[in-house]
Write a protein that holds these residues in place. Structure first.
Motif, PDB file in Angstrom:
ATOM      1  N   LEU A 307      39.474  21.750  31.115  1.00 11.63           N
ATOM      2  CA  LEU A 307      39.795  23.028  30.482  1.00 11.63           C
ATOM      3  C   LEU A 307      38.535  23.855  30.216  1.00 11.63           C
ATOM      4  N   TYR A 308      37.477  23.204  29.785  1.00  5.89           N
ATOM      5  CA  TYR A 308      36.228  23.930  29.523  1.00  5.89           C
ATOM      6  C   TYR A 308      35.732  24.581  30.817  1.00  5.89           C
ATOM      7  N   ASP A 309      35.796  23.830  31.889  1.00  7.41           N
ATOM      8  CA  ASP A 309      35.361  24.372  33.174  1.00  7.41           C
ATOM      9  C   ASP A 309      36.271  25.525  33.605  1.00  7.41           C
ATOM     10  N   TYR A 310      37.582  25.374  33.399  1.00 10.37           N
ATOM     11  CA  TYR A 310      38.523  26.432  33.761  1.00 10.37           C
ATOM     12  C   TYR A 310      38.243  27.707  32.974  1.00 10.37           C
ATOM     13  N   ASN A 311      38.106  27.590  31.652  1.00 10.81           N
ATOM     14  CA  ASN A 311      37.935  28.766  30.802  1.00 10.81           C
ATOM     15  C   ASN A 311      36.580  29.447  30.974  1.00 10.81           C
ATOM     16  N   HIS A 312      35.551  28.687  31.347  1.00  5.07           N
ATOM     17  CA  HIS A 312      34.205  29.248  31.408  1.00  5.07           C
ATOM     18  C   HIS A 312      33.696  29.492  32.833  1.00  5.07           C
ATOM     19  N   SER A 313      34.365  28.923  33.835  1.00  4.16           N
ATOM     20  CA  SER A 313      33.851  29.056  35.207  1.00  4.16           C
ATOM     21  C   SER A 313      34.866  29.606  36.201  1.00  4.16           C
ATOM     22  N   HIS A 314      36.141  29.645  35.826  1.00  3.20           N
ATOM     23  CA  HIS A 314      37.189  30.051  36.763  1.00  3.20           C
ATOM     24  C   HIS A 314      37.411  31.560  36.675  1.00  3.20           C
ATOM     25  N   ALA A 315      37.037  32.304  37.707  1.00  4.71           N
ATOM     26  CA  ALA A 315      37.244  33.752  37.734  1.00  4.71           C
ATOM     27  C   ALA A 315      38.736  34.043  37.902  1.00  4.71           C
ATOM     28  N   ILE A 316      39.271  34.918  37.070  1.00  2.88           N
ATOM     29  CA  ILE A 316      40.706  35.191  37.050  1.00  2.88           C
ATOM     30  C   ILE A 316      40.952  36.646  37.432  1.00  2.88           C
ATOM     31  N   SER A 317      41.781  36.842  38.425  1.00  3.67           N
ATOM     32  CA  SER A 317      42.160  38.203  38.793  1.00  3.67           C
ATOM     33  C   SER A 317      43.362  38.614  37.961  1.00  3.67           C
ATOM     34  N   GLY A 318      43.311  39.787  37.396  1.00  2.00           N
ATOM     35  CA  GLY A 318      44.408  40.238  36.558  1.00  2.00           C
ATOM     36  C   GLY A 318      44.129  41.613  35.983  1.00  2.00           C
ATOM     37  N   ARG A 319      45.147  42.179  35.322  1.00  2.00           N
ATOM     38  CA  ARG A 319      45.053  43.529  34.770  1.00  2.00           C
ATOM     39  C   ARG A 319      43.941  43.660  33.744  1.00  2.00           C
ATOM     40  N   TYR A 320      43.718  42.589  32.977  1.00  2.00           N
ATOM     41  CA  TYR A 320      42.713  42.648  31.905  1.00  2.00           C
ATOM     42  C   TYR A 320      41.475  41.811  32.215  1.00  2.00           C
ATOM     43  N   THR A 321      41.633  40.785  33.033  1.00  2.00           N
ATOM     44  CA  THR A 321      40.491  39.900  33.312  1.00  2.00           C
ATOM     45  C   THR A 321      39.567  40.478  34.374  1.00  2.00           C
ATOM     46  N   LEU A 322      40.106  41.154  35.389  1.00  4.44           N
ATOM     47  CA  LEU A 322      39.320  41.869  36.402  1.00  4.44           C
ATOM     48  C   LEU A 322      38.247  40.991  37.052  1.00  4.44           C
ATOM     49  N   GLY A 323      38.613  39.762  37.363  1.00  2.11           N
ATOM     50  CA  GLY A 323      37.684  38.871  38.055  1.00  2.11           C
ATOM     51  C   GLY A 323      36.701  38.152  37.156  1.00  2.11           C
ATOM     52  N   LYS A 324      36.814  38.316  35.860  1.00  2.35           N
ATOM     53  CA  LYS A 324      35.928  37.616  34.917  1.00  2.35           C
ATOM     54  C   LYS A 324      36.582  36.296  34.499  1.00  2.35           C
ATOM     55  N   THR A 325      35.806  35.447  33.841  1.00  2.00           N
ATOM     56  CA  THR A 325      36.371  34.215  33.294  1.00  2.00           C
ATOM     57  C   THR A 325      37.063  34.541  31.980  1.00  2.00           C
ATOM     58  N   ALA A 326      37.950  33.631  31.543  1.00  4.48           N
ATOM     59  CA  ALA A 326      38.657  33.846  30.281  1.00  4.48           C
ATOM     60  C   ALA A 326      37.690  33.948  29.114  1.00  4.48           C
ATOM     61  N   ALA A 327      36.642  33.105  29.103  1.00  4.08           N
ATOM     62  CA  ALA A 327      35.658  33.144  28.016  1.00  4.08           C
ATOM     63  C   ALA A 327      34.911  34.476  27.995  1.00  4.08           C
ATOM     64  N   GLU A 328      34.590  34.998  29.168  1.00  5.55           N
ATOM     65  CA  GLU A 328      33.901  36.286  29.242  1.00  5.55           C
ATOM     66  C   GLU A 328      34.782  37.409  28.701  1.00  5.55           C
ATOM     67  N   VAL A 329      36.047  37.381  29.053  1.00  9.11           N
ATOM     68  CA  VAL A 329      36.966  38.428  28.578  1.00  9.11           C
ATOM     69  C   VAL A 329      37.080  38.384  27.063  1.00  9.11           C
ATOM     70  N   LEU A 330      37.181  37.179  26.494  1.00  5.82           N
ATOM     71  CA  LEU A 330      37.249  37.063  25.037  1.00  5.82           C
ATOM     72  C   LEU A 330      36.005  37.655  24.377  1.00  5.82           C
ATOM     73  N   LYS A 331      34.865  37.344  24.908  1.00  6.06           N
ATOM     74  CA  LYS A 331      33.614  37.818  24.328  1.00  6.06           C
ATOM     75  C   LYS A 331      33.503  39.343  24.408  1.00  6.06           C
ATOM     76  N   LEU A 332      33.931  39.901  25.531  1.00  5.95           N
ATOM     77  CA  LEU A 332      33.790  41.336  25.752  1.00  5.95           C
ATOM     78  C   LEU A 332      34.832  42.172  25.022  1.00  5.95           C
ATOM     79  N   THR A 333      35.972  41.573  24.683  1.00  6.30           N
ATOM     80  CA  THR A 333      37.084  42.371  24.138  1.00  6.30           C
ATOM     81  C   THR A 333      37.477  41.990  22.710  1.00  6.30           C
ATOM     82  N   LYS A 334      36.695  41.157  22.064  1.00  3.30           N
ATOM     83  CA  LYS A 334      37.025  40.757  20.693  1.00  3.30           C
ATOM     84  C   LYS A 334      37.107  41.968  19.767  1.00  3.30           C
ATOM     85  N   HIS A 335      36.291  43.007  20.059  1.00  5.28           N
ATOM     86  CA  HIS A 335      36.280  44.199  19.212  1.00  5.28           C
ATOM     87  C   HIS A 335      37.626  44.925  19.225  1.00  5.28           C
ATOM     88  N   LEU A 336      38.430  44.725  20.286  1.00  2.00           N
ATOM     89  CA  LEU A 336      39.751  45.370  20.335  1.00  2.00           C
ATOM     90  C   LEU A 336      40.660  44.831  19.250  1.00  2.00           C
TER      91      LEU A 336
END
Length: 344
Positions: A307-336
């Motif tokens: 799971l750690y590898d999935y959340n931090h290394s797996h690039a996800i295509s999607g409306r909000y993820t845009l090719g970033k990892t889940a951990a990256e999206v959380l870090k970038l969008t926490k202010h929302l």
């Protein structure tokens, strides 16, 4: 004069004529009725007056053509779960589940319950949500939009991490020597960050334990986020008389709950289903092929590593993820999420 009134007058005339002539046989001969009819009319008149002489339709309803109550209930449930589906789509879903019904049969049930138009189905859904949930108007509007999604829609609309999340239970089958096991899964709808644990049960107590002891502390402590809404199917751990423990956790943390029946893997749990399919093929199959699960603790540790590898290394295509990892999206969008909390 209507035919029905003429019919009643004719029967009254027979009864009166028999009295005047003092002969039932003569009266029946003149009026063209049988003696059996006379006695039937006389009994009806004595019991209910003129109203008793009104002919009742001998046509019996074609109950054999009516579907069972169980199928009818499912048609109504789909109408509220997916109000944008047409009658052909609903018939297709039910047929795939072993409930044989035609598109016209679906429409007949809709008409009987005033659900034959999309507008009527949306109005019924609106009423149901108002009765079932104590939601703010803005939350109600957004939740109603979820019910209108098409099963091919890749993702539902979220505003920030923690806004709408999906919880599901995945049957792993029997894993020797540990026995029957289940993966409890939680996926953030915005970032697609996934949390999962393996447990030997799939009841409401285990679902509640997973949410309260694993998911909620991670959101609050590690991320400083709140969960607004959780979307589940209607498995017994989430819905019905046996789901009280899970419902209590939601109430205690003021979390909205959307329960939607899972027909053929629709979007309601599609996010969790896609993640679980990935986990099965990329973690469980290769790991269990080469290793023996020594203990539940060890298997959970191996899952946590994956799971750690999935959340931090797996690039996800999607409306909000845009090719970033889940951990990256959380870090970038926490202010929302923080901005939303300040506005509410």
């Amino acid at each position: 004069m209507s035919a029905k009134k003429n019919e009643i007058r004719s029967k009254l005339a027979l009864l009166q004529l028999a009295t005047e002539l003092g002969s039932i046989s003569k009266a029946c001969g003149i009026m063209g009725y049988s003696r059996d009819s006379y006695y039937r009319f006389k009994k009806q008149y004595e019991t209910a007056g003129e109203r008793g002489l009104k002919n009742l339709s001998r046509r019996k309803p074609a109950l054999k053509n009516r579907v069972s109550q169980a199928v009818e209930d499912q048609v109504i449930e789909i109408a509220l779960d997916y109000p944008n589906y047409g009658q052909a789509k609903v018939a297709e879903l039910l047929t795939a589940r072993g409930c044989a019904i035609s598109a016209s049969g679906v429409r007949t049930i809709w008409v009987r319950h005033n659900l034959e138009t999309k507008k009527n189905r949306l109005l019924a859904l609106h009423s149901k949500l108002k009765q079932d949930n104590n939601l703010a108007p803005s939350d109600q509007v957004r939740i109603e939009k979820l019910y209108q999604l098409d099963s091919n829609d890749p993702i539902f609309e979220c505003l920030y991490p923690g806004d709408i999340c999906v919880q599901d239970t995945f049957d792993l089958g029997v894993i020797s020597p540990l026995g029957q096991l289940y993966q409890h899964t939680f996926v953030d709808g915005y970032s697609q960050f996934a949390i999962a644990v393996i447990m030997p049960e799939r009841d409401s107590a285990s679902a509640a334990e997973f949410l309260e002891q694993t998911v909620l502390p991670w959101y609050a402590t590690a991320q400083g986020l709140n969960i607004n809404t959780i979307l589940t199917d209607r498995g017994s751990e989430f819905f019905g008389k046996k789901s009280q423990q899970f419902s209590d956790v939601l109430s205690a943390h003021n979390i909205n709950h959307i329960q939607m029946r899972a027909y053929n893997g629709p979007v309601v749990n599609g996010l969790a289903a896609r993640f679980q399919d990935l986990a099965y093929h990329e973690f469980y199959e290769p790991f269990l092929k080469e290793n023996k699960a020594g203990s539940l603790l060890d298997l959970n540790q191996q899952l946590a590593n994956w799971l750690y590898d999935y959340n931090h290394s797996h690039a996800i295509s999607g409306r909000y993820t845009l090719g970033k990892t889940a951990a990256e999206v959380l870090k970038l969008t926490k202010h929302l999420s923080e901005a939303s909390s300040q506005c509410s």
